[in-house]
Enzyme design. Sequence first.
Site, PDB file in Angstrom:
ATOM      1  CG  ASP A   1       1.902   4.106  19.365  1.00 31.64           C
ATOM      2  OD1 ASP A   1       2.005   4.858  18.523  1.00 31.64           O
ATOM      3  OD2 ASP A   1       2.118   3.538  18.930  1.00 31.64           O
TER       4      ASP A   1
ATOM      5  CB  ALA B   1      -8.175  -5.423   8.812  1.00 27.29           C
ATOM      6  N   GLY B   2      -5.288  -3.322   9.724  1.00 26.61           N
ATOM      7  CA  GLY B   2      -5.374  -2.576  11.106  1.00 26.61           C
ATOM      8  C   GLY B   2      -5.660  -3.406  12.448  1.00 26.61           C
TER       9      GLY B   2
ATOM     10  CB  SER C   1       2.781  -8.140  12.158  1.00 27.96           C
ATOM     11  OG  SER C   1       2.601  -6.758  12.646  1.00 27.96           O
TER      12      SER C   1
ATOM     13  CG  ASP D   1       0.086  -2.837  17.113  1.00 28.06           C
ATOM     14  OD1 ASP D   1      -0.723  -1.623  17.791  1.00 28.06           O
ATOM     15  OD2 ASP D   1       0.376  -2.642  16.197  1.00 28.06           O
TER      16      ASP D   1
END
Length: 389
Positions: free
Chosen positions: A36, A121-122, A126, A170
């Site tokens: 990214d 845990a990815g 957030s 994300d």
Amino acid sequence: MLLAHAIANTFRQHFQGEPLMVRAPGRVNLIGEHTDYNAGYVLPAAVDKEIFFAVALNQTDTIRLVAHDLNKKFSVAAESVQRSNTGWANYLLGVVAQFQQRGIAVPGFDCVFGGTIPMGAGLSSSAAVECGLAFALDQLLGTQLDRLTLAQMAQKAEHEFALVQCGLMDQFASLFGRQGQVVRLDCRSLQYEYFPFDTTAAQVVLCNSGVKHSLASSEYNTRRQECEQGVAVLQQYEPTIQSLRDATPELVRAHEQELGDVVFRRCLYVVEENLRVEAAGRHLLAGDLAAFGREMYASHAGLRDLYEVSCPELDVLVAAAQQAPGVFGARMMGGGFGGCTINLVAPNQVEAFIAHQTAAYQQQLGLELETYTASIVAGVGEWIAPTAE
């Protein structure tokens, strides 16, 4: 859904009145890691680990936040929003600041939030927090901002208030998710397209290594710099190259000497990973999960050997998955040095797979394994509030 109910009730107890209810999902990334920030491709999906919000304007000049899971409160005057020493509040305050920076007046409001996204845990808890509040404020203030703008505001909130220089993936995945589909995002043009993901043929299972090595954040920044160094070298020979997205494996190999061993390997990984994301999309259209899985294994090998962001725990989990029946593919997911592996497993083999991985992890490293199954769901949206009891 019990959680959404509990959050609505907590809101009514604290603040009286009826809130707007919003659901914001976490995300997985099937393939396309560390691409990214190199203006490449990613292939994420929103999943049913999510954060629920109860939000309402309160006719005062105070913002009152309640973290349901932490049982903590935070309040601040709407006109004096700035970074605080309260970590969890910063993700929300950063979003408010983004509205204000656009000249949008944000009056006092009340917000209760909590979720089912496992921390660390990815799965981008957030981003879900940021996107959920951005969507809620857009609804309550009638600003009619489009989803891409909200994603970019949420990303800037993370840059400026959480001080994490994340890419857009994300926040984009949380807002643009579609049920039963993955979305391929071109991180340069921000164009995107959806690909069908047959959840009856493959279940997403996450294996949480339970470790987070302290290298993660410093090495992340180092990788970004190494990629930039690679671009600077390649530009001398091919002036049209603006990012590793423009390079080919042949070009990178032709300049191995000039790049030097480490930068060469970083560049080769990124260039090959972009090709894998493109191939993965073709495999999904063809319904070829076995071929998709091979791209995942190749991605992991590149992250381990060329990009060097894996760790022994993740490698053990991927190697074990390769020996388990019914597994199409597996790889580490996220920044690296810990977190989860993502695995695509035939639905009738999920229980056996989890037992197999749990035993292998215990046997080889003496560690407990936490696993989650995830379904692919729609992105951020209004949640119809349960009626009061």
